[in-house]
Design an enzyme around this catalytic site. Structure first.
Site, PDB file in Angstrom:
ATOM      1  N   GLU A 232      15.302   1.703 -19.846  1.00  0.00           N
ATOM      2  CA  GLU A 232      14.732   2.926 -20.421  1.00  0.00           C
ATOM      3  C   GLU A 232      13.206   2.925 -20.275  1.00  0.00           C
ATOM      4  O   GLU A 232      12.523   1.988 -20.673  1.00  0.00           O
ATOM      5  CB  GLU A 232      15.126   3.139 -21.882  1.00  0.00           C
ATOM      6  CG  GLU A 232      14.779   4.545 -22.405  1.00  0.00           C
ATOM      7  CD  GLU A 232      15.262   5.651 -21.479  1.00  0.00           C
ATOM      8  OE1 GLU A 232      14.515   6.003 -20.537  1.00  0.00           O
ATOM      9  OE2 GLU A 232      16.375   6.144 -21.682  1.00  0.00           O
ATOM     10  N   ASP A 307      18.700   9.612 -19.746  1.00  0.00           N
ATOM     11  CA  ASP A 307      18.490  10.969 -20.256  1.00  0.00           C
ATOM     12  C   ASP A 307      19.004  12.010 -19.267  1.00  0.00           C
ATOM     13  O   ASP A 307      18.540  13.137 -19.237  1.00  0.00           O
ATOM     14  CB  ASP A 307      17.002  11.194 -20.555  1.00  0.00           C
ATOM     15  CG  ASP A 307      16.134  10.958 -19.326  1.00  0.00           C
ATOM     16  OD1 ASP A 307      16.691  10.705 -18.233  1.00  0.00           O
ATOM     17  OD2 ASP A 307      14.902  11.023 -19.447  1.00  0.00           O
TER      18      ASP A 307
HETATM   19  O1  AHR Z   1      14.041   4.078 -17.207  1.00  0.00           O
HETATM   20  C1  AHR Z   1      14.023   5.033 -16.206  1.00  0.00           C
HETATM   21  C2  AHR Z   1      14.498   6.348 -16.723  1.00  0.00           C
HETATM   22  O2  AHR Z   1      13.536   6.861 -17.607  1.00  0.00           O
HETATM   23  C3  AHR Z   1      15.747   6.388 -17.544  1.00  0.00           C
HETATM   24  O3  AHR Z   1      16.938   6.276 -16.808  1.00  0.00           O
HETATM   25  C4  AHR Z   1      15.631   7.745 -18.168  1.00  0.00           C
HETATM   26  O4  AHR Z   1      16.345   7.859 -19.349  1.00  0.00           O
HETATM   27  C5  AHR Z   1      14.139   7.916 -18.376  1.00  0.00           C
HETATM   28  O5  AHR Z   1      13.712   9.128 -17.863  1.00  0.00           O
END
Ligand code: AHR
Length: 508
Positions: A232, A307
């Site tokens: 994340e 996300d």
């Molecule tokens: O960590 C990279 C990305 O960052 C994740 O997959 C996403 O949830 C966020 O935009």
């Protein structure tokens, strides 16, 4: 212990016997169980991941009538019964609607819903579903299909059962196509947020494969792709989202990718899924700034970020999530099992064959339009009435030289006869005639895989990079269209006819 759905007593016995080496038909999840780290999610469209699993692997839905069928293994522990799909989908299109969880916990993957970063392009904001035929493959000579994730595609389960949460230990492996990747965020498989939002660092722990996504990307040695961990707000190739030279570019046709994590420690491992052993690319402490302890939520994603960042591409064949932190020894046995599965490439094309270097014309087969051919007017690709008495200029505009696929040599590209160096490519779902700029994206946009015409005439031309989409003429203009998709040119009326072309010698 009572058998869970998808198991039988023989399966439990099988798991018990793997360790003794007395079982020949063990699957990866039997091996994990013997190591004390059982699978809590097990997904594959190519094969059963338990020696005793004989339940559904995945479900496809067909475009002609919307009906669905489950694809099972040929036998317990076996390869997918792909001929059931082939018969069911003959003369129409098919999408993968469910990837079943074989662990018995009901952690099935279905069409990913909208998230914090992105709505999908479908009318309801969901991501695209994958074509059922985008990733044909053979396992010990038996045909199966993987999951070809194009940008804006993805699968998810936001109501997981038994996957790791908080700082609980877990392991994950997946088998990917190491030649199919991009820089978009994020081709992931594994643990993510249960509401498809990004609440902050450490809320997810998934395997990532690709070349990163800009500001938060890690890198390894060479130019990628790399196996990384999506934790994340950061793709980690090692301790920090910067460079880890011990994490190599890994682009075997079939790649085994592993990420595992437990309190204060995590690891990345990988190897060639078709031969050899695993290597460890990182094994050490958790990154700083919110990643120790982890705050995992346990949802399961395939093909998108936590996300729902859905700009990535890649191909998934199989993968699992475990309860507990698997030992390297257990994972090494899983790798041997994957190698034994015998992954190998197979043909991406079917129907009347094309010859590289030949000049061809492509005639529409829809009743309205059987004297119309694929031509171009400037960089718009369209259909026009062409005959032997047409002007030389029009005949040349309707003639195309077949080239080896710029983005995949198993398919083809089409170079303009009157504008050498320019190829038919898709851009914004329109077909365009553009000069080859030698970028990866151009090459992929300009690669098409012919198959038998969906209306039984000639060929249909599937986009390599968006295999749910085919060359379609619609009001005289060419698009890449999906059967029943969100755009006007995706209309189901006369879809099969509009995507079928008789390919003959060129006019010029
Ligand atoms: O960590 C990279 C990305 O960052 C994740 O997959 C996403 O949830 C966020 O935009």
């Amino acid at each position: 212990m009572l058998p869970r759905p998808g198991f039988d007593k023989a399966g439990i016995l099988a798991a018990a016997l793997v360790a003794t080496g007395r079982l020949v038909n063990a699957g990866p999840c039997d091996i994990y169980a013997c190591g004390g780290t059982p699978c809590v999610a097990a997904h594959s469209t190519t094969r059963a991941l338990y020696g005793a699993y004989a339940g559904p692997l995945y479900q496809v839905s067909r475009g002609s009538d919307g009906t669905k069928v489950d694809i099972l293994p040929l036998k317990a522990g076996g390869v997918a019964h792909s001929s059931v799909q082939d018969s069911f989908c003959a003369g129409t299109t098919c999408l993968i609607t469910i990837i079943y969880d074989q662990s018995g916990r009901g952690n099935h993957l279905t069409q990913a819903p909208p998230g914090g970063a992105a709505r999908g392009p479908e009318a309801d904001g969901y991501d695209y579903l994958s074509s059922a035929i985008g990733a044909p493959v053979k396992l010990n000579g038996q045909k199966a299909y993987g999951v070809f994730i194009s940008p804006y595609s993805g699968y998810r389960n936001n109501k997981p059962n038994g996957t790791a949460v908080g700082d609980e230990p877990e392991g994950m492996y997946a088998v990917f196509d190491g030649t199919h990747y991009n820089t978009g965020c994020c081709f992931d498989y594994g643990n993510a947020e249960t509401n498809s939002q990004d609440p902050g660092n450490g809320h997810m722990e998934a395997i990532y494969f690709g070349t990163g996504d800009g500001s938060v990307r890690g890198t390894g040695s060479g130019s990628g792709p790399w196996i990384m961990a999506d934790l994340e707000n950061g793709l980690f190739s090692g301790y920090s989202p910067t460079n880890n030279p011990a994490n190599p570019t890994i682009n075997y046709r079939f790649v085994t990718a592993i990420v595992k994590g437990k309190p204060h420690q995590w690891a990345i491992r990988g190897g060639n899924a078709a031969s050899g052993t695993l290597s460890t690319f990182y094994d050490g402490i958790r990154p700083a700034n919110g990643y120790d302890p982890m705050i995992k939520e346990g949802a399961i994603i395939l093909g998108t970020g936590g996300d729902n960042s859905n700009w990535a591409q890649g191909t998934f064949y199989e993968g699992v999530m475990t309860k507990g932190y698997p030992s390297d020894k257990t994972e090494n046995k899983v790798q041997a099992n994957i190698v034994d599965a015998g992954y190998a490439a197979t043909s991406l094309t079917s129907g009347p064959e094309l010859t590289v270097g030949s000049s061809v014309s492509l005639r529409a087969t829809t009743a309205c339009c059987t004297t119309r051919y694929v031509t171009h007017d400037g960089n718009t690709v369209n259909t026009q009435v062409v005959s032997s008495s047409s002007s030389d200029a029009l005949k040349r505009a309707a003639s195309w030289t077949v080239r080896t696929g710029l983005g995949n040599s198993a398919c083809f590209s089409f170079e303009s006869n009157d504008t050498p160096g320019s190829f038919i490519r898709h851009a914004g779902y329109h077909l365009k005639l553009d000069p080859n700029d030698n970028t990866k994206i151009f090459h992929e946009d300009a690669t098409f895989c012919p198959m038998g015409g969906l209306n039984s005439q000639g060929n249909s031309l599937r986009s390599w990079s968006y295999p749910a989409r085919y060359w379609r003429h619609f009001n005289g203009i060419l698009y890449i269209a999906s059967n029943g998709g969100p755009f006007a040119w995706d209309n189901t009326v006369s879809f099969n006819d509009d995507v079928s072309y008789v390919i003959s010698a060129g006019f010029a």
